[in-house]
Design an enzyme around this catalytic site. Structure first.
Site, PDB file in Angstrom:
ATOM      1  CG  HIS A 109      -3.507   4.847   5.712  1.00 21.14           C
ATOM      2  ND1 HIS A 109      -3.395   3.988   4.656  1.00 21.14           N
ATOM      3  CD2 HIS A 109      -3.292   6.089   5.220  1.00 21.14           C
ATOM      4  CE1 HIS A 109      -3.131   4.680   3.552  1.00 21.14           C
ATOM      5  NE2 HIS A 109      -3.075   5.951   3.868  1.00 21.14           N
TER       6      HIS A 109
ATOM      7  CG  ASN B 230      -5.261  -0.815   8.038  1.00 21.19           C
ATOM      8  OD1 ASN B 230      -4.238  -1.509   8.082  1.00 21.19           O
ATOM      9  ND2 ASN B 230      -5.442   0.115   7.110  1.00 21.19           N
TER      10      ASN B 230
HETATM   11  C1  GRF Z   1       3.317   0.665   7.961  1.00 26.79           C
HETATM   12  O1  GRF Z   1       3.777   1.923   7.641  1.00 26.79           O
HETATM   13  C2  GRF Z   1       1.819   0.643   8.017  1.00 26.79           C
HETATM   14  O2  GRF Z   1       1.256   1.838   8.394  1.00 26.79           O
HETATM   15  C3  GRF Z   1       1.462   0.381   6.595  1.00 26.79           C
HETATM   16  O3  GRF Z   1       2.430  -0.520   6.143  1.00 26.79           O
HETATM   17  C4  GRF Z   1       3.637  -0.334   6.871  1.00 26.79           C
HETATM   18  C5  GRF Z   1       4.052  -1.668   7.392  1.00 26.79           C
HETATM   19  O4  GRF Z   1       5.339  -1.633   7.905  1.00 26.79           O
HETATM   20  N1  GRF Z   1       0.092   0.025   6.460  1.00 26.79           N
HETATM   21  P1  GRF Z   1       5.928  -2.879   8.692  1.00 26.79           P
HETATM   22  O5  GRF Z   1       5.755  -4.097   7.783  1.00 26.79           O
HETATM   23  O6  GRF Z   1       5.156  -3.030   9.952  1.00 26.79           O
HETATM   24  O7  GRF Z   1       7.364  -2.579   8.920  1.00 26.79           O
END
Ligand code: GRF
Length: 188
Positions: free
Chosen positions: A104, A102
């Site tokens: 974050h 994942n």
């Molecule tokens: C990202 O900032 C990721 O770190 C978080 O959710 C966001 C997703 O953004 N977990 P996207 O949908 O890839 O534009």
């Protein structure tokens, strides 16, 4: 070939960035996007990128082996979460040991846990007047944002930053690093 599935609940800009990075890659193929939101923009991106996509609802997600069967049918070896908001169930974690990661949008262990996603994270960081934030890429276990950390990168926060400008900086770090970390994990 390492076949990768990307789970996303929202826009999916990371999912797209990852798919583009691995286009015609010699040993890594982004085979499938999965989403728990039927109107998530990530599903539109899948169409444009010509990547197979699957939507599933809560009931299906909670049905033993429903997701696993989809992944097995597509011969998925590795799972990437990119803005996916549901907790991954134990049967999936057991089926993919150390093969689910994942990203974050903060420096864990700070600003992690349930409810800490997207702009909530950036707003909390700005509110606390932190001088830096960043990204954390980690293995997934049965708790939110809790598995072993693989990689972190930082960005500076200045007085002019808002939660939106911080989100932009963090997204840039995500785009720069997430594909490369996936590549390192799958080719080492
Ligand atoms: C990202 O900032 C990721 O770190 C978080 O959710 C966001 C997703 O953004 N977990 P996207 O949908 O890839 O534009």
């Amino acid at each position: 070939m390492n076949n990768v599935a990307v789970f996303a609940s929202g826009s999916g800009s990371n999912a797209e960035n990852i798919a583009k990075y691995f286009f015609e890659h010699e040993s890594i193929s982004i085979k499938l996007f999965l989403s728990n939101k039927s109107d998530a923009y990530v599903l539109e991106r899948a169409k444009k990128l010509n990547i197979k996509s699957v939507f599933f609802n809560k009931e299906q997600f909670k049905t033993q082996n429903y997701i696993l069967n989809i992944l097995e049918k597509e011969q998925i070896d590795f799972i990437v979460l990119a803005g996916f908001l549901w907790l991954i169930p134990k049967n999936l974690i057991d089926a993919y040991p150390n093969k689910i990661i994942n990203i974050h949008p903060a420096l864990l262990p700070k600003y992690g846990g349930k409810g800490m996603f997207g702009d909530n994270v950036h707003k909390a960081v700005i509110k606390n007047n932190d001088t830096e934030s960043g990204i954390t890429i980690h293995f997934v276990n049965e708790k939110y944002d809790d598995g072993n950390i693989i990689f972190q990168a930082k960005c500076k926060i200045n007085d002019q930053d808002t939660y939106q400008s911080l989100a932009d900086k963090v997204h840039q770090l995500e785009y720069n690093h997430y594909p490369k970390i996936i590549e390192n994990l799958l080719t080492k």
